[in-house]
Write a protein that holds these residues in place. Structure first.
Motif, PDB file in Angstrom:
ATOM      1  N   TYR A  51       0.900  -1.256   0.045  1.00  0.00           N
ATOM      2  CA  TYR A  51       0.074   0.119  -0.178  1.00  0.00           C
ATOM      3  C   TYR A  51       0.747   1.338  -0.008  1.00  0.00           C
ATOM      4  N   LEU A  52       0.697   2.165  -0.848  1.00  0.00           N
ATOM      5  CA  LEU A  52       1.145   3.569  -0.823  1.00  0.00           C
ATOM      6  C   LEU A  52      -0.049   4.469  -0.396  1.00  0.00           C
ATOM      7  N   VAL A  53       0.276   5.161   0.814  1.00  0.00           N
ATOM      8  CA  VAL A  53      -0.769   5.853   1.352  1.00  0.00           C
ATOM      9  C   VAL A  53      -0.354   7.441   1.504  1.00  0.00           C
ATOM     10  N   GLY A  54      -1.145   8.172   0.717  1.00  0.00           N
ATOM     11  CA  GLY A  54      -1.037   9.499   0.664  1.00  0.00           C
ATOM     12  C   GLY A  54      -2.116  10.353   0.723  1.00  0.00           C
ATOM     13  N   GLY A 111      -8.420  16.531  -0.368  1.00  0.00           N
ATOM     14  CA  GLY A 111      -8.162  16.597   1.032  1.00  0.00           C
ATOM     15  C   GLY A 111      -8.630  15.133   1.545  1.00  0.00           C
ATOM     16  N   ARG A 112      -8.367  14.146   0.681  1.00  0.00           N
ATOM     17  CA  ARG A 112      -8.730  12.727   1.322  1.00  0.00           C
ATOM     18  C   ARG A 112      -7.351  11.946   1.335  1.00  0.00           C
ATOM     19  N   VAL A 113      -7.590  10.699   2.261  1.00  0.00           N
ATOM     20  CA  VAL A 113      -6.753   9.858   2.147  1.00  0.00           C
ATOM     21  C   VAL A 113      -6.610   9.005   0.862  1.00  0.00           C
ATOM     22  N   SER A 114      -5.393   8.664   0.058  1.00  0.00           N
ATOM     23  CA  SER A 114      -5.451   7.981  -0.811  1.00  0.00           C
ATOM     24  C   SER A 114      -4.759   6.752  -0.649  1.00  0.00           C
ATOM     25  N   PHE A 115      -5.377   5.673  -0.795  1.00  0.00           N
ATOM     26  CA  PHE A 115      -4.847   4.201  -0.565  1.00  0.00           C
ATOM     27  C   PHE A 115      -4.586   3.617  -2.343  1.00  0.00           C
ATOM     28  N   PHE A 116      -3.317   3.494  -2.443  1.00  0.00           N
ATOM     29  CA  PHE A 116      -2.885   3.003  -3.712  1.00  0.00           C
ATOM     30  C   PHE A 116      -2.393   1.433  -3.474  1.00  0.00           C
ATOM     31  N   GLU A 117      -3.013   0.367  -4.126  1.00  0.00           N
ATOM     32  CA  GLU A 117      -2.735  -1.053  -3.690  1.00  0.00           C
ATOM     33  C   GLU A 117      -2.312  -1.680  -4.849  1.00  0.00           C
ATOM     34  N   LYS A 159       3.635  13.269  -2.083  1.00  0.00           N
ATOM     35  CA  LYS A 159       2.173  13.607  -1.422  1.00  0.00           C
ATOM     36  C   LYS A 159       1.185  12.425  -1.672  1.00  0.00           C
ATOM     37  N   ASN A 160       1.210  12.019  -3.115  1.00  0.00           N
ATOM     38  CA  ASN A 160       0.293  11.160  -3.439  1.00  0.00           C
ATOM     39  C   ASN A 160       0.896  10.314  -4.446  1.00  0.00           C
ATOM     40  N   PRO A 161       1.420   9.118  -4.131  1.00  0.00           N
ATOM     41  CA  PRO A 161       2.267   8.149  -4.930  1.00  0.00           C
ATOM     42  C   PRO A 161       1.464   7.065  -5.476  1.00  0.00           C
ATOM     43  N   MET A 162       1.805   6.743  -6.712  1.00  0.00           N
ATOM     44  CA  MET A 162       1.301   5.428  -7.220  1.00  0.00           C
ATOM     45  C   MET A 162       2.419   4.514  -7.614  1.00  0.00           C
ATOM     46  N   VAL A 163       2.086   3.215  -7.815  1.00  0.00           N
ATOM     47  CA  VAL A 163       3.176   2.340  -8.400  1.00  0.00           C
ATOM     48  C   VAL A 163       2.431   1.409  -9.616  1.00  0.00           C
TER      49      VAL A 163
END
Length: 368
Positions: free
Chosen positions: A50-53, A58-64, A338-342
């Motif tokens: 999980y990458l959490v940003g 203004g929301r939490v971003s969960f990238f899985e 700030k807001n990552p992805m993989v």
């Protein structure tokens, strides 16, 4: 001849079908954004990274993404390393400063290398000042580096380990880097016998100084994730549920704060720590002091992350996982992200996202 008993192995899990529910504290998104921080969190049980940003709304971003047996994770704004079942992954951010992808992500980590090392039960990782990755090779009870030809190159082992053997003798697991070099490790005990650590989970745990081979702390219960920060060596005394530090003079662990779970995974930035929590697993984690600590507080164990002030021990923010996930393995802060992805292995992006270095060292990111 003695009778031969057949053992039916459990069918392998389909990691794609596992369901994970996520919740977090109300202030998490704002705190991450204000400090320009993200988190990388791994769970080998569910094969999740999980990458959490925080996003622009203004929301939490969960990238899985799914990487089988995702374990040790370490990284920064440019690079992430992740240990897996039989590979060590290297991800590189391909975006330039102030560049975004998909109108929202400021970092795009692409899997650029997956070196096959075999099932070494790889645990925590560190990035040396020369850029090389060093990892805890738990199966062979040593610290290791990657090798061009072989599964690994051993760079250190405890003095009490007589030889390298695939026997997980002491359950070497955690690694603290100091000034870009491996300096402290944790082990569940000092056994030099195959699988010898399992009967010493209550108080056999130790912290070892890699430079001197000296045991600098003992009497711990399944210690994990040593980290050097603010002039102290912090350690998770996982079998008791405490974060604390090492009293070098007395070779003792000094508890600082209790967290409701089996603790594994620690990252410290400034005066704040992110701590990974897991629910006690049957047989392996049960029967430890953690059980009594939870009963005393009338608390249920968590699976998730708690972000704790190292000033007063208060929980500032948290992430909680429910559903098919019960364990977190490792985590790390990603500063200036700030807001990552993989990029995933089974997505069109793995084929279509093309980056290259042009003339004069400039780079370009293109979709075909």
């Amino acid at each position: 001849m003695p009778a031969v008993q057949s053992v039916t192995a459990a069918p392998p899990q389909d990691l794609m079908k596992l369901k994970v529910e996520k919740s977090c504290s109300r202030g998490l998104a704002g705190w991450l954004a204000a400090n320009r921080l993200s988190l990388a969190v791994s769970s080998y049980q569910t094969g999740r990274l999980y990458l959490v940003g925080s996003d622009r709304q203004g929301r939490v971003s969960f990238f899985e993404r799914i990487f089988e047996r995702a374990m040790g994770v370490v990284g920064n704004a440019q690079r992430i390393y992740l240990g897996g079942l039989y590979q060590l992954w290297r991800f590189e951010n391909v975006l330039r400063a102030n560049e975004v992808i998909h109108q929202q992500f400021d970092k795009c980590y692409v899997p650029r290398n997956a070196q096959t090392i075999g099932d070494l039960d790889i645990h925590e990782l560190g990035i040396r000042k020369n850029g090389k990755v060093v990892f805890v090779n738990t199966k062979y009870s040593c610290l290791a580096e990657l090798d061009q030809t072989h599964s690994f190159k051993a760079v250190w082992k405890p003095d009490f380990i007589s030889r390298l053997a695939p026997e997980d003798r002491c359950h070497l697991n955690g690694l603290a880097m100091v000034d870009g070099e491996p300096r402290y490790v944790t082990a569940v005990c000092r056994s030099d016998s195959v699988d010898g650590w399992r009967d010493r989970r209550h108080d056999g745990g130790i912290v070892i100084d890699v430079a001197s081979n000296e045991i600098v702390c003992e009497g711990l219960s399944m210690p994990h994730s040593p980290r050097w920060a603010n002039g102290k060596l912090w350690v998770l005394n996982a079998g008791t549920g405490h974060l604390g530090w090492v009293d070098f003079e007395n070779r003792k662990f000094v508890p600082f704060v209790f967290c409701p779970g089996f603790l594994r995974g620690l990252s410290i930035i400034g005066n704040v720590a992110a701590i990974g929590l897991s629910k006690p697993r049957n047989q392996r984690f049960e029967g430890l002091q953690l059980d009594e600590e939870l009963r005393k507080r009338d608390a249920d164990p968590w699976c998730g992350v708690q972000i704790v002030s190292l000033t007063n021990g208060d929980v500032m923010n948290w992430i909680r996982f429910e559903g098919d996930i019960t364990e977190v393995f490792d985590l790390c802060f990603l500063p200036n992200v700030k807001n990552p992805m993989v990029v995933g292995l089974r997505t069109p992006e793995i084929r279509e996202l093309i980056t290259f270095e042009a003339e004069a060292g400039n780079s370009e990111v293109q979709f075909r």
